[in-house]
Design a protein around this motif. Structure first.
Motif, PDB file in Angstrom:
ATOM      1  N   VAL A 230       0.567  -1.186   0.099  1.00  0.00           N
ATOM      2  CA  VAL A 230      -0.071   0.013  -0.005  1.00  0.00           C
ATOM      3  C   VAL A 230       0.928   1.160  -0.075  1.00  0.00           C
ATOM      4  O   VAL A 230       1.808   1.544   0.824  1.00  0.00           O
ATOM      5  CB  VAL A 230      -0.836  -0.002   1.355  1.00  0.00           C
ATOM      6  CG1 VAL A 230      -1.614   1.429   1.364  1.00  0.00           C
ATOM      7  CG2 VAL A 230      -1.809  -1.199   1.156  1.00  0.00           C
ATOM      8  N   SER A 231       0.693   1.863  -0.933  1.00  0.00           N
ATOM      9  CA  SER A 231       1.274   3.341  -1.018  1.00  0.00           C
ATOM     10  C   SER A 231       0.544   4.576  -0.950  1.00  0.00           C
ATOM     11  O   SER A 231      -0.584   4.327  -1.466  1.00  0.00           O
ATOM     12  CB  SER A 231       2.284   3.358  -2.116  1.00  0.00           C
ATOM     13  OG  SER A 231       1.436   3.493  -3.569  1.00  0.00           O
ATOM     14  N   ALA A 232       0.728   5.816  -0.161  1.00  0.00           N
ATOM     15  CA  ALA A 232      -0.161   6.680  -0.101  1.00  0.00           C
ATOM     16  C   ALA A 232       0.639   8.049  -0.264  1.00  0.00           C
ATOM     17  O   ALA A 232       1.663   7.998   0.312  1.00  0.00           O
ATOM     18  CB  ALA A 232      -0.844   6.535   1.180  1.00  0.00           C
ATOM     19  N   LEU A 233       0.225   8.981  -0.783  1.00  0.00           N
ATOM     20  CA  LEU A 233       0.701  10.215  -0.769  1.00  0.00           C
ATOM     21  C   LEU A 233       0.121  10.896   0.505  1.00  0.00           C
ATOM     22  O   LEU A 233      -0.979  11.184   0.807  1.00  0.00           O
ATOM     23  CB  LEU A 233       0.204  11.152  -1.889  1.00  0.00           C
ATOM     24  CG  LEU A 233       0.883  10.620  -3.245  1.00  0.00           C
ATOM     25  CD1 LEU A 233       0.412  11.475  -4.372  1.00  0.00           C
ATOM     26  CD2 LEU A 233       2.370  10.301  -3.182  1.00  0.00           C
ATOM     27  N   VAL A 234       1.028  11.442   1.543  1.00  0.00           N
ATOM     28  CA  VAL A 234       0.503  11.932   2.919  1.00  0.00           C
ATOM     29  C   VAL A 234       1.110  13.302   2.929  1.00  0.00           C
ATOM     30  O   VAL A 234       2.011  13.746   2.609  1.00  0.00           O
ATOM     31  CB  VAL A 234       1.267  10.969   3.846  1.00  0.00           C
ATOM     32  CG1 VAL A 234       0.847  11.788   5.265  1.00  0.00           C
ATOM     33  CG2 VAL A 234       1.001   9.523   3.891  1.00  0.00           C
ATOM     34  N   ASP A 235      -0.022  14.185   3.014  1.00  0.00           N
ATOM     35  CA  ASP A 235       0.318  15.731   3.461  1.00  0.00           C
ATOM     36  C   ASP A 235       0.954  15.837   4.703  1.00  0.00           C
ATOM     37  O   ASP A 235       0.399  15.483   5.782  1.00  0.00           O
ATOM     38  CB  ASP A 235      -1.315  16.386   3.300  1.00  0.00           C
ATOM     39  CG  ASP A 235      -1.032  17.976   3.339  1.00  0.00           C
ATOM     40  OD1 ASP A 235       0.126  18.380   3.612  1.00  0.00           O
ATOM     41  OD2 ASP A 235      -2.191  18.615   3.178  1.00  0.00           O
ATOM     42  N   VAL A 236       2.064  16.632   4.710  1.00  0.00           N
ATOM     43  CA  VAL A 236       2.915  16.795   5.899  1.00  0.00           C
ATOM     44  C   VAL A 236       2.853  18.715   5.943  1.00  0.00           C
ATOM     45  O   VAL A 236       3.450  18.977   6.881  1.00  0.00           O
ATOM     46  CB  VAL A 236       4.393  16.359   5.632  1.00  0.00           C
ATOM     47  CG1 VAL A 236       4.398  14.876   5.587  1.00  0.00           C
ATOM     48  CG2 VAL A 236       5.021  16.857   4.445  1.00  0.00           C
ATOM     49  N   SER A 237       1.825  19.210   5.266  1.00  0.00           N
ATOM     50  CA  SER A 237       1.820  20.727   5.369  1.00  0.00           C
ATOM     51  C   SER A 237       1.613  21.027   6.875  1.00  0.00           C
ATOM     52  O   SER A 237       2.064  22.216   7.326  1.00  0.00           O
ATOM     53  CB  SER A 237       0.984  21.245   4.485  1.00  0.00           C
ATOM     54  OG  SER A 237       1.015  20.915   3.117  1.00  0.00           O
ATOM     55  N   ASP A 238       0.681  20.293   7.553  1.00  0.00           N
ATOM     56  CA  ASP A 238       0.395  20.566   8.991  1.00  0.00           C
ATOM     57  C   ASP A 238       1.551  20.821   9.896  1.00  0.00           C
ATOM     58  O   ASP A 238       1.866  21.555  10.602  1.00  0.00           O
ATOM     59  CB  ASP A 238      -0.528  19.559   9.423  1.00  0.00           C
ATOM     60  CG  ASP A 238      -1.853  19.958   9.062  1.00  0.00           C
ATOM     61  OD1 ASP A 238      -2.166  20.903   8.133  1.00  0.00           O
ATOM     62  OD2 ASP A 238      -2.748  18.863   9.071  1.00  0.00           O
ATOM     63  N   LEU A 239       2.613  19.722   9.478  1.00  0.00           N
ATOM     64  CA  LEU A 239       3.839  19.695  10.474  1.00  0.00           C
ATOM     65  C   LEU A 239       4.577  20.937  10.416  1.00  0.00           C
ATOM     66  O   LEU A 239       5.016  21.547  11.008  1.00  0.00           O
ATOM     67  CB  LEU A 239       4.461  18.302   9.914  1.00  0.00           C
ATOM     68  CG  LEU A 239       5.879  18.396  10.789  1.00  0.00           C
ATOM     69  CD1 LEU A 239       5.783  18.332  12.248  1.00  0.00           C
ATOM     70  CD2 LEU A 239       6.631  17.264   9.868  1.00  0.00           C
ATOM     71  N   PHE A 240       4.785  21.347   9.002  1.00  0.00           N
ATOM     72  CA  PHE A 240       5.565  22.484   8.344  1.00  0.00           C
ATOM     73  C   PHE A 240       4.875  23.755   9.041  1.00  0.00           C
ATOM     74  O   PHE A 240       5.826  24.629   9.301  1.00  0.00           O
ATOM     75  CB  PHE A 240       6.000  22.303   7.097  1.00  0.00           C
ATOM     76  CG  PHE A 240       7.017  21.079   6.669  1.00  0.00           C
ATOM     77  CD1 PHE A 240       7.558  20.655   7.629  1.00  0.00           C
ATOM     78  CD2 PHE A 240       6.697  20.474   5.078  1.00  0.00           C
ATOM     79  CE1 PHE A 240       8.503  19.237   7.110  1.00  0.00           C
ATOM     80  CE2 PHE A 240       7.380  19.533   5.012  1.00  0.00           C
ATOM     81  CZ  PHE A 240       8.274  18.966   5.933  1.00  0.00           C
ATOM     82  N   SER A 241       3.724  23.689   8.792  1.00  0.00           N
ATOM     83  CA  SER A 241       3.005  24.983   9.186  1.00  0.00           C
ATOM     84  C   SER A 241       3.103  25.232  10.769  1.00  0.00           C
ATOM     85  O   SER A 241       3.393  26.278  11.139  1.00  0.00           O
ATOM     86  CB  SER A 241       1.725  24.725   8.954  1.00  0.00           C
ATOM     87  OG  SER A 241       1.373  24.982   7.564  1.00  0.00           O
ATOM     88  N   LEU A 242       3.351  24.060  11.669  1.00  0.00           N
ATOM     89  CA  LEU A 242       3.337  24.436  12.986  1.00  0.00           C
ATOM     90  C   LEU A 242       5.067  24.909  13.161  1.00  0.00           C
ATOM     91  O   LEU A 242       4.911  25.745  14.074  1.00  0.00           O
ATOM     92  CB  LEU A 242       3.548  22.826  13.572  1.00  0.00           C
ATOM     93  CG  LEU A 242       3.553  22.768  15.123  1.00  0.00           C
ATOM     94  CD1 LEU A 242       2.353  23.458  15.923  1.00  0.00           C
ATOM     95  CD2 LEU A 242       3.768  21.557  15.579  1.00  0.00           C
ATOM     96  N   PHE A 243       5.864  24.511  12.410  1.00  0.00           N
ATOM     97  CA  PHE A 243       7.174  25.248  12.660  1.00  0.00           C
ATOM     98  C   PHE A 243       7.044  26.469  12.183  1.00  0.00           C
ATOM     99  O   PHE A 243       7.626  27.488  12.741  1.00  0.00           O
ATOM    100  CB  PHE A 243       8.215  24.382  11.871  1.00  0.00           C
ATOM    101  CG  PHE A 243       8.276  22.994  12.562  1.00  0.00           C
ATOM    102  CD1 PHE A 243       7.917  22.524  13.722  1.00  0.00           C
ATOM    103  CD2 PHE A 243       8.796  22.232  11.613  1.00  0.00           C
ATOM    104  CE1 PHE A 243       8.208  21.213  14.085  1.00  0.00           C
ATOM    105  CE2 PHE A 243       8.811  20.793  12.184  1.00  0.00           C
ATOM    106  CZ  PHE A 243       8.585  20.297  13.382  1.00  0.00           C
ATOM    107  N   ASP A 244       6.587  26.621  10.996  1.00  0.00           N
ATOM    108  CA  ASP A 244       6.554  28.139  10.498  1.00  0.00           C
ATOM    109  C   ASP A 244       5.976  29.268  11.287  1.00  0.00           C
ATOM    110  O   ASP A 244       6.175  30.526  11.519  1.00  0.00           O
ATOM    111  CB  ASP A 244       5.819  28.307   9.133  1.00  0.00           C
ATOM    112  CG  ASP A 244       6.751  27.379   8.244  1.00  0.00           C
ATOM    113  OD1 ASP A 244       7.871  27.006   8.269  1.00  0.00           O
ATOM    114  OD2 ASP A 244       5.873  27.326   7.015  1.00  0.00           O
ATOM    115  N   GLU A 245       4.933  28.812  12.336  1.00  0.00           N
ATOM    116  CA  GLU A 245       4.175  29.774  13.064  1.00  0.00           C
ATOM    117  C   GLU A 245       4.732  29.947  14.365  1.00  0.00           C
ATOM    118  O   GLU A 245       4.374  30.651  15.317  1.00  0.00           O
ATOM    119  CB  GLU A 245       2.578  28.889  13.195  1.00  0.00           C
ATOM    120  CG  GLU A 245       1.640  29.067  12.102  1.00  0.00           C
ATOM    121  CD  GLU A 245       0.676  28.115  12.216  1.00  0.00           C
ATOM    122  OE1 GLU A 245       0.491  27.760  13.438  1.00  0.00           O
ATOM    123  OE2 GLU A 245      -0.047  28.058  11.411  1.00  0.00           O
TER     124      GLU A 245
END
Length: 375
Positions: A213-228
């Motif tokens: 099983v392969s999935a494209l996983v959104d990691v934007s939430d993680l990086f947004s946490l650091f940016d904020e």
């Protein structure tokens, strides 16, 4: 009766010299020492923030792997993969591969529309679509059999065969099966960053690899946490690779392949035991000196593509601004005190010279005229 105190100017100057000069020297020393102490304190603080962020990043990736592993272990997916593998029964391996390649060659033509329709309406595909709906971080999910041919998906894949992809070879792992996580990429259309996470499908009874099983996983939430994270006007949190290439930073996407100026400056410190243990450095960059705290996410040991370091940095002048204001005030007061003492010494010296001059020019007293005449 009035109370009158008289102190000689010489004694006053002596007292001031004895008091002001040592206090000035001690004050300058303490101020300089406080500056170094605050710099160390800020470095330790940034290292602590970096370590916390590293744990957050590691936990985020591992949680997403757990999500995909749960999909791969679900009976609906496992049954669909085993059924697909049984469809090759009775034909040779070459014949099976020929059939797969034929479908791949016609994948974008109307000839495969019935196959695509059947696959997308299958129980496994509908279950994958449900999983994506309740977990928006799962952007796309594909299930493939042991030959890499698609069995189920949330939407029609670009290709029918996954076996020629790098991530497939990594998850296949010579038939043993292994979790694989790719580099982070970004989607300009959705303004999101994602990674491809692949997990093997293991047959419970035999423990053998039967698909993936392969999935494209959104990691934007993680990086947004650091940016904020707020670190003043010049502070920032970066995720960088071991080569110094920026994975995440404010207004930076992975495709830009920019190198971190802080990482380049601190590379030597990362290569020493003392630098690693301190967890922070003060480095010179094109825009001034910066205090940089850093921490390793530890993901590389299990997932070689995720050689991530967390850097937390801030301009040294801004980081030390509260103390620098007091330091400048203390220096001004010391200089002012020494200047006043110098003026007082000059006044004393001038006054003393004037007294000596007056003594030298004073006329010698002559005897009275009458006595001289009688003599």
């Amino acid at each position: 009766m009035p109370f009158d105190i008289q102190i000689s100017l010489q004694k006053l100057l002596t007292s001031l010299i004895v008091v002001i000069v040592p206090l000035s020297v001690v004050g300058l020393y303490l101020t300089s020492n406080a500056d170094s102490s605050l710099q160390q304190t800020m470095g330790i603080l940034f290292n602590t923030i970096a370590q916390t962020d590293a744990l957050v990043a590691s936990r985020f990736i591992r949680d997403r792997i757990t999500d995909i592993s749960a999909v791969a272990a679900d009976p609906t997916v496992v049954d669909a993969v085993i059924a697909a593998n049984r469809s090759y029964g009775g034909i040779s391996e070459d014949a099976g591969m020929a059939r797969i390649q034929k479908i791949e060659g016609q994948w974008d033509t109307p000839n495969t529309d019935p196959l695509v329709k059947e696959m997308m309406s299958s129980r496994a595909s509908r279950w994958l679509q449900y999983k994506r709906k309740i977990n928006p971080r799962l952007l796309k999910i594909i299930v493939a059999d042991e030959n890499g041919a698609v069995v189920a998906a949330t939407e029609k894949p670009l290709h029918y065969v996954e076996a020629d992809k790098e991530h497939w070879r990594a998850v296949y792992a010579g038939g043993e099966g292994a979790v694989n996580v790719t580099d982070v990429r970004s989607d300009e259309r959705t303004q999101s960053s994602y990674a491809d996470i692949a997990v093997p499908v293991i047959e419970e009874s035999s423990g053998r690899f039967v698909g993936a099983v392969s999935a494209l996983v959104d990691v934007s939430d993680l990086f947004s946490l650091f940016d904020e994270q707020e670190l003043g006007h010049t502070g920032r949190t970066l995720v960088v690779k071991g080569s110094g290439t920026i994975v995440s930073a404010p207004n930076v996407i992975p495709e830009l392949r920019l190198r971190s100026e802080e990482f380049t400056a601190m590379r030597d410190a990362l290569g020493t035991l003392e630098g690693r243990q301190n967890g922070y450095v003060t480095v010179a960059t094109r825009h001034g000196r910066r205090i940089v705290g850093f921490a390793d996410t530890g993901l590389k040991r299990s997932y070689p593509k995720l050689e991530w370091l967390i850097l937390v940095s801030q301009d040294e002048r801004e980081a030390l601004a509260p103390l620098r204001t007091l330091e400048h005030f203390a220096i001004v007061m010391v200089v002012l005190g020494l200047l006043m003492l110098t003026v007082l010494l000059a006044y004393f010296w001038t006054h003393r010279q004037q007294e000596l001059t007056d003594l030298e020019v004073m006329p010698t007293e002559e005897p009275p005229q009458g006595r001289a005449a009688s003599a």
